[in-house]
Write a protein that holds these residues in place. Structure first.
Motif, mmCIF file in Angstrom:
data_model
loop_
_atom_site.group_PDB
_atom_site.id
_atom_site.type_symbol
_atom_site.label_atom_id
_atom_site.label_comp_id
_atom_site.label_asym_id
_atom_site.label_seq_id
_atom_site.Cartn_x
_atom_site.Cartn_y
_atom_site.Cartn_z
ATOM 1 N N UNK A 1 0.701 -1.203 -0.020
ATOM 2 C CA UNK A 1 -0.028 0.063 -0.025
ATOM 3 C C UNK A 1 0.691 1.295 -0.055
ATOM 4 N N UNK A 2 0.422 2.203 -0.879
ATOM 5 C CA UNK A 2 1.451 3.492 -0.870
ATOM 6 C C UNK A 2 1.103 4.209 0.556
ATOM 7 N N UNK A 3 0.030 3.955 1.086
ATOM 8 C CA UNK A 3 -0.156 4.492 2.601
ATOM 9 C C UNK A 3 0.127 3.914 3.661
ATOM 10 N N UNK A 4 0.046 2.651 3.548
ATOM 11 C CA UNK A 4 0.363 1.847 4.977
ATOM 12 C C UNK A 4 1.690 0.831 4.984
ATOM 13 N N UNK A 5 2.109 0.637 3.665
ATOM 14 C CA UNK A 5 3.609 -0.107 3.647
ATOM 15 C C UNK A 5 3.406 -1.462 3.043
ATOM 16 N N UNK A 6 4.153 -2.400 3.349
ATOM 17 C CA UNK A 6 4.340 -3.598 2.851
ATOM 18 C C UNK A 6 4.121 -4.706 3.656
ATOM 19 N N UNK A 7 3.169 -5.624 3.393
ATOM 20 C CA UNK A 7 2.859 -6.760 4.479
ATOM 21 C C UNK A 7 2.878 -8.079 3.801
ATOM 22 N N UNK A 8 3.169 -9.089 4.414
ATOM 23 C CA UNK A 8 3.157 -10.409 4.108
ATOM 24 C C UNK A 8 2.226 -11.327 4.970
ATOM 25 N N UNK A 9 1.806 -12.325 4.300
ATOM 26 C CA UNK A 9 1.000 -13.556 5.321
ATOM 27 C C UNK A 9 1.855 -14.420 5.742
ATOM 28 N N UNK A 10 1.472 -15.518 6.270
ATOM 29 C CA UNK A 10 2.457 -16.685 6.983
ATOM 30 C C UNK A 10 2.867 -17.469 5.882
ATOM 31 N N UNK A 11 2.195 -17.708 4.728
ATOM 32 C CA UNK A 11 2.714 -18.677 3.821
ATOM 33 C C UNK A 11 1.841 -19.877 3.963
ATOM 34 N N UNK A 12 1.639 -20.500 2.726
ATOM 35 C CA UNK A 12 0.958 -21.828 2.733
ATOM 36 C C UNK A 12 1.823 -22.813 1.962
ATOM 37 N N UNK A 13 1.978 -24.021 2.268
ATOM 38 C CA UNK A 13 2.563 -24.940 1.600
ATOM 39 C C UNK A 13 1.716 -25.753 0.648
ATOM 40 N N UNK A 14 2.592 -25.536 -0.711
ATOM 41 C CA UNK A 14 2.038 -26.202 -1.922
ATOM 42 C C UNK A 14 3.051 -27.343 -2.246
ATOM 43 N N UNK A 15 2.637 -28.674 -2.467
ATOM 44 C CA UNK A 15 3.556 -29.678 -2.683
ATOM 45 C C UNK A 15 2.992 -30.384 -3.876
ATOM 46 N N UNK A 16 3.801 -30.478 -4.954
ATOM 47 C CA UNK A 16 3.350 -31.215 -6.193
ATOM 48 C C UNK A 16 4.207 -32.485 -6.192
ATOM 49 N N UNK A 17 3.587 -33.689 -6.052
ATOM 50 C CA UNK A 17 4.324 -34.869 -6.160
ATOM 51 C C UNK A 17 4.379 -35.408 -7.833
ATOM 52 N N UNK A 18 5.631 -36.366 -8.009
ATOM 53 C CA UNK A 18 5.747 -36.461 -9.407
ATOM 54 C C UNK A 18 5.337 -37.720 -9.493
#
Length: 115
Positions: free
Chosen positions: A98-115
């Protein structure tokens, strides 16, 4: 501002998965949102961004397979991932800038693709 990611999991090669990011604590809508990912031993990289006007941009590696969208009324960012490959395995993070509030990150979510 809080970002809560959800929807990750395990999927087979060629499968599909949708992940979401709920936004809380911000009322103005002039922010850019995006998805980044980080695989083990690698740097975090951009996957997709959605501007405040809804314009999307994607990393070359996911173009034509992933689709990002945002619903500002519901305060949600979604990433639909199709034709998944093992190389897509990573922790996916949502980001709000946000140009007014700054930069923010979520906690992350794991994506695993099996072969």
């Amino acid at each position: 501002v809080q970002l809560q990611a959800s929807g990750g999991g395990l999927v087979q090669t060629g499968g599909s998965l949708s992940i979401s990011c709920a936004v809380n604590g911000i009322t103005e809508r002039t922010y850019r949102m995006g998805w980044y990912r980080q695989a083990p031993g690698k740097q975090r990289e951009l996957v997709a961004v959605v501007s405040s006007g809804g314009v999307t941009d994607y990393a070359e590696s996911v173009k034509d397979r992933f689709a990002a969208s945002r619903d500002d009324a519901k305060r949600v960012l979604v990433l639909q991932m199709n034709s998944l490959k093992p190389d897509d395995t990573a922790v996916y993070y949502c980001n709000l800038n946000s140009p007014y509030r700054g930069n923010f990150w979520g906690q992350g979510t794991q994506v695993t693709v099996s072969s």
